[in-house]
Design a protein around this motif. Structure first.
Motif, mmCIF file in Angstrom:
data_model
loop_
_atom_site.group_PDB
_atom_site.id
_atom_site.type_symbol
_atom_site.label_atom_id
_atom_site.label_comp_id
_atom_site.label_asym_id
_atom_site.label_seq_id
_atom_site.Cartn_x
_atom_site.Cartn_y
_atom_site.Cartn_z
ATOM 1 N N ILE A 51 -23.458 0.945 -0.484
ATOM 2 C CA ILE A 51 -23.776 2.142 -1.144
ATOM 3 C C ILE A 51 -24.271 1.715 -2.519
ATOM 4 O O ILE A 51 -23.390 0.798 -3.302
ATOM 5 C CB ILE A 51 -22.526 3.228 -1.328
ATOM 6 N N THR A 52 -25.301 2.323 -3.081
ATOM 7 C CA THR A 52 -25.709 2.052 -4.196
ATOM 8 C C THR A 52 -25.464 2.844 -5.483
ATOM 9 O O THR A 52 -24.643 3.848 -5.182
ATOM 10 C CB THR A 52 -27.399 1.852 -4.208
ATOM 11 N N ASP A 54 -27.077 5.100 -6.858
ATOM 12 C CA ASP A 54 -27.496 6.487 -6.815
ATOM 13 C C ASP A 54 -26.876 7.265 -5.739
ATOM 14 O O ASP A 54 -27.352 8.372 -5.198
ATOM 15 C CB ASP A 54 -29.062 6.518 -6.758
ATOM 16 N N SER A 56 -27.156 6.196 -2.355
ATOM 17 C CA SER A 56 -27.749 5.928 -1.092
ATOM 18 C C SER A 56 -26.895 4.776 -0.447
ATOM 19 O O SER A 56 -26.233 3.875 -0.857
ATOM 20 C CB SER A 56 -29.092 5.242 -1.525
ATOM 21 N N THR A 57 -27.038 5.151 0.948
ATOM 22 C CA THR A 57 -26.231 4.280 1.915
ATOM 23 C C THR A 57 -26.889 3.702 2.673
ATOM 24 O O THR A 57 -28.172 4.095 3.385
ATOM 25 C CB THR A 57 -25.065 4.995 2.439
ATOM 26 N N ALA A 58 -26.560 2.262 3.393
ATOM 27 C CA ALA A 58 -27.410 1.715 4.431
ATOM 28 C C ALA A 58 -26.140 1.077 5.395
ATOM 29 O O ALA A 58 -25.216 0.753 4.917
ATOM 30 C CB ALA A 58 -28.165 0.529 3.427
#
Length: 115
Positions: A51-52, A54, A56-58
């Motif tokens: 998770i970044t 901002d 956002s997840t990957a």
């Protein structure tokens, strides 16, 4: 000093669920890239989810649709919700952050998926 403490691992049957927690100190999780890695026996650590700042997840392809990484800014913690677990998910799971040019790791928590 950055410290990451994982919890929530255990033994679960195939198809079951577990929720891993990573409590952080010495950094603000919302201001850092946080990740969950796992190490299969005899193999190198593999990035499972990230998770970044901002939000956002990957995810690695093998866990997409089954695992969800989330962040609780108030508790300064990140979580990995793991559903529909499979035997191949068996591994030691580690919380990680790369901040200020350094990698930090938790102590790891064992997840075993077996009937």
């Amino acid at each position: 000093q950055v410290q990451l403490v994982e919890s929530g691992g255990g033994l679960v049957q195939p198809g079951g669920s577990l929720r891993l927690s990573c409590a952080a100190s010495g950094l603000i999780v919302s201001s850092a890239v946080m990740g969950w890695y796992r190490r299969d026996p005899g193999k190198a650590r593999l990035l499972v989810a990230r998770i970044t700042t901002d939000g956002s997840t990957a995810y690695v392809d093998s866990v997409k649709g089954r695992f969800t990484l989330s962040r609780d800014n108030a508790k300064n913690a990140v979580y990995l919700q793991m559903n529909n677990l499979k035997p191949e998910d068996t591994a030691v799971y580690y919380c990680n952050t790369y901040t200020n040019g350094l990698n930090y790791w938790g102590q790891g928590t064992q997840v075993t998926v077996s009937s």
